[in-house]
Structures are given as structure tokens and as C-alpha cells.
Motif scaffolding. Structure first.
Motif, PDB file in Angstrom:
ATOM      1  N   ILE A  62       0.832  -1.199   0.000  1.00  0.00           N
ATOM      2  CA  ILE A  62       0.000   0.000   0.000  1.00  0.00           C
ATOM      3  C   ILE A  62       0.868   1.251   0.000  1.00  0.00           C
ATOM      4  O   ILE A  62       0.572   2.231  -0.690  1.00  0.00           O
ATOM      5  CB  ILE A  62      -0.947  -0.008   1.216  1.00  0.00           C
ATOM      6  N   THR A  63       1.970   1.226   0.746  1.00  0.00           N
ATOM      7  CA  THR A  63       2.878   2.374   0.770  1.00  0.00           C
ATOM      8  C   THR A  63       3.461   2.640  -0.614  1.00  0.00           C
ATOM      9  O   THR A  63       3.515   3.785  -1.076  1.00  0.00           O
ATOM     10  CB  THR A  63       4.019   2.138   1.767  1.00  0.00           C
ATOM     11  N   ILE A  64       3.882   1.577  -1.302  1.00  0.00           N
ATOM     12  CA  ILE A  64       4.445   1.740  -2.651  1.00  0.00           C
ATOM     13  C   ILE A  64       3.394   2.318  -3.599  1.00  0.00           C
ATOM     14  O   ILE A  64       3.678   3.242  -4.382  1.00  0.00           O
ATOM     15  CB  ILE A  64       4.950   0.386  -3.180  1.00  0.00           C
ATOM     16  N   LEU A  65       2.179   1.794  -3.527  1.00  0.00           N
ATOM     17  CA  LEU A  65       1.119   2.293  -4.402  1.00  0.00           C
ATOM     18  C   LEU A  65       0.798   3.758  -4.107  1.00  0.00           C
ATOM     19  O   LEU A  65       0.540   4.543  -5.033  1.00  0.00           O
ATOM     20  CB  LEU A  65      -0.139   1.439  -4.234  1.00  0.00           C
ATOM     21  N   THR A  66       0.831   4.130  -2.841  1.00  0.00           N
ATOM     22  CA  THR A  66       0.564   5.525  -2.473  1.00  0.00           C
ATOM     23  C   THR A  66       1.604   6.449  -3.080  1.00  0.00           C
ATOM     24  O   THR A  66       1.266   7.494  -3.657  1.00  0.00           O
ATOM     25  CB  THR A  66       0.565   5.681  -0.940  1.00  0.00           C
ATOM     26  N   TRP A  67       2.870   6.070  -2.979  1.00  0.00           N
ATOM     27  CA  TRP A  67       3.942   6.894  -3.568  1.00  0.00           C
ATOM     28  C   TRP A  67       3.834   6.909  -5.091  1.00  0.00           C
ATOM     29  O   TRP A  67       4.072   7.947  -5.725  1.00  0.00           O
ATOM     30  CB  TRP A  67       5.307   6.347  -3.150  1.00  0.00           C
ATOM     31  N   TYR A  68       3.477   5.763  -5.662  1.00  0.00           N
ATOM     32  CA  TYR A  68       3.396   5.662  -7.125  1.00  0.00           C
ATOM     33  C   TYR A  68       2.327   6.599  -7.676  1.00  0.00           C
ATOM     34  O   TYR A  68       2.563   7.367  -8.603  1.00  0.00           O
ATOM     35  CB  TYR A  68       3.097   4.217  -7.507  1.00  0.00           C
ATOM     36  N   PHE A  69       1.131   6.544  -7.091  1.00  0.00           N
ATOM     37  CA  PHE A  69       0.044   7.384  -7.591  1.00  0.00           C
ATOM     38  C   PHE A  69       0.246   8.856  -7.242  1.00  0.00           C
ATOM     39  O   PHE A  69      -0.321   9.729  -7.900  1.00  0.00           O
ATOM     40  CB  PHE A  69      -1.298   6.879  -7.064  1.00  0.00           C
ATOM     41  N   ALA A  70       1.068   9.116  -6.222  1.00  0.00           N
ATOM     42  CA  ALA A  70       1.404  10.503  -5.923  1.00  0.00           C
ATOM     43  C   ALA A  70       2.235  11.122  -7.041  1.00  0.00           C
ATOM     44  O   ALA A  70       2.294  12.346  -7.197  1.00  0.00           O
ATOM     45  CB  ALA A  70       2.170  10.596  -4.595  1.00  0.00           C
ATOM     46  N   ASN A  71       2.891  10.238  -7.826  1.00  0.00           N
ATOM     47  CA  ASN A  71       3.644  10.690  -8.991  1.00  0.00           C
ATOM     48  C   ASN A  71       2.843  10.472 -10.270  1.00  0.00           C
ATOM     49  O   ASN A  71       3.397  10.153 -11.324  1.00  0.00           O
ATOM     50  CB  ASN A  71       4.982   9.951  -9.072  1.00  0.00           C
ATOM     51  N   SER A  72       1.522  10.602 -10.145  1.00  0.00           N
ATOM     52  CA  SER A  72       0.599  10.522 -11.293  1.00  0.00           C
ATOM     53  C   SER A  72       0.621   9.173 -11.984  1.00  0.00           C
ATOM     54  O   SER A  72       0.307   9.072 -13.175  1.00  0.00           O
ATOM     55  CB  SER A  72       0.928  11.631 -12.300  1.00  0.00           C
ATOM     56  N   GLY A  73       1.021   8.126 -11.245  1.00  0.00           N
ATOM     57  CA  GLY A  73       1.028   6.797 -11.837  1.00  0.00           C
ATOM     58  C   GLY A  73       2.051   6.635 -12.931  1.00  0.00           C
ATOM     59  O   GLY A  73       1.957   5.735 -13.750  1.00  0.00           O
TER      60      GLY A  73
END
Length: 239
Positions: A62-73
């Protein structure tokens, strides 16, 4: 106790772990022996290990996905903007492994071995597990600012619930085995999986998950749900 660097944090954990192990050696020396190999103990350790490690793995994802989508995916943007160099990643990973192992040793020594053994002198075993878990949970949340927003207050409550459930599970494991090592290593493994993405991406240990960020709310809520399922599964053993 927050530290400025991962190395400082590891040295701090090393001192605490040493003190805890010395205390266990004098107070409950049998807890330092190898876990006996009864079928019941093997099954209990296996179940606790698999379920808690799976919960930690989901939390890290979940942490990785949060950071990933914070960079517009954007995968390329995520790598270039967020990830540190390979050398820094390896250094941070090694320090984190040391921190988590030492944290598992000292927290399980104090909270499960010394805590449950002490509470059992005044309470029955079930209440001793709950008392130890409640103390463990209190030590994992800070008092939120009275002016904090509702999201921060919700995250604080979720973090308390997460730590309480985690403490109940490992408390039940300790009561079944009366050994430190299974609790300490499972605790360390959970922390590694749960915190590795955050630590590798930031180079620091998170001081709080009551950050006001929506990603931390999802992280805490999902882990509370998973830990609740584990507690329901072992409720007969706890009773």
C-alpha cells in the motif's frame, strides 16, 4: 524516540535490546531457550508467522502504491523523482534490517516476556495478554494535538487498534510457546515488510502514521482489518 539517521536509530535499538535481553536472562531465563518442537507449538508459530508477515507485506505494498500514484502513476517519474541511488538503497535496507531485528528483540522482551509474566501474577492469563497489548498500543501512539483534524484523530485511533491487535496476537503466541525467539523474529519480519518501502524511499524511520495523509489512513485501516481477522481466528486460544 526519534533519531536523525538510521544509524543512530540502530545504535539506540541495540542499547535497548541489550538491556531487555539482560532483564529476560535474569527474570525469565527459560524464555531464551529454543522453542520446543510440539506439533501445537509448530502450528501456532507457523500460523502467526504467515498471517502477520502477509499483513506486513500488504502494508508495504500500500505504501508503494501511495507513492506511485502521488507521482501521477508514472513509472519513470516514480523512479527518477523518488528512488535514491542503488548505494543508498542498499545501505538503508541493511540498517533497516538491523533496526527491525533489534526492535523485535527489545519490544518482545519487555512487552511479551516481562510484561505478560508480570501481569499474570495479578491477573489471569487472558487479562495479562490484554493488559500487555494495551500497554504496547499506548506506547505506539502519541497524544494528538487537540487542534488536530478529524483525519489525524482517526489515524491515531487506528494506530492504537493496530498495535493492540498485534500485541494480542503475539501475546497469545508467547503464552503458547513461553519463548522469546518466535515472537521477536515474527515481529521483526512484520516490521521489515511493513516499513521497508517507506524507509527506502525517505531514508528515515517514520515518526508517526497519524500524518493526515489519506494513504496512511488506508494503510492503517487495511492492517487493522487483517489483524482483526487473525484475532478472531485465534479467539478460542486467547480465551
Amino acid at each position: 524516540m526519534p533519531s536523525d539517521t538510521l544509524l543512530a536509530a540502530m545504535l539506540q535499538e541495540a542499547v535497548l535490546a541489550l538491556v531487555a535481553l539482560v532483564a529476560v536472562r535474569f527474570a525469565v531465563p527459560d524464555a531464551l531457550k529454543r522453542c520446543t518442537q510440539s506439533v501445537q507449538q509448530r502450528n501456532t508459530v507457523r500460523f502467526a508467522g504467515i498471517t502477520l508477515l502477509l499483513t506486513g507485506l500488504v502494508g508495504g505494498a500500500i505504501t508503494i502504491l501511495t507513492w506511485y500514484f502521488a507521482n501521477s502513476g508514472n513509472g519513470a517519474g516514480f523512479v527518477s523523482a523518488v528512488l535514491p541511488s542503488a548505494v543508498d538503497l542498499m545501505e538503508n535496507l541493511l540498517l533497516l534490517l538491523g533496526i527491525c531485528l533489534l526492535t523485535g528483540l527489545y519490544e518482545e522482551s519487555f512487552m511479551r516476556v516481562l510484561g505478560i509474566e508480570a501481569f499474570e501474577r495479578a491477573l489471569d492469563t487472558k487479562r495479562a495478554i490484554l493488559a500487555s497489548a494495551a500497554l504496547f498500543a499506548l506506547l505506539h501512539v502519541g497524544a494528538p494535538d487537540v487542534s488536530a483534524g478529524q483525519l489525524v484523530l482517526l489515524q491515531t485511533a487506528l494506530k492504537f487498534g493496530q498495535a493492540l491487535l498485534f500485541g494480542v496476537i503475539l501475546g497469545a503466541l508467547y503464552v503458547r510457546t513461553r519463548r522469546l525467539w518466535p515472537c521477536a523474529f515474527i515481529h521483526a519480519g512484520f516490521d521489515v515488510l511493513y516499513m521497508t518501502p517507506n524507509v527506502l524511499l525517505t531514508g528515515t524511520m517514520p515518526e508517526t502514521y497519524a500524518s493526515g495523509a489519506m494513504g496512511d489512513t488506508v494503510l492503517l485501516a487495511v492492517s487493522v482489518l487483517m489483524l482483526s481477522g487473525i484475532v478472531l481466528k485465534i479467539r478460542k486460544e486467547i480465551a
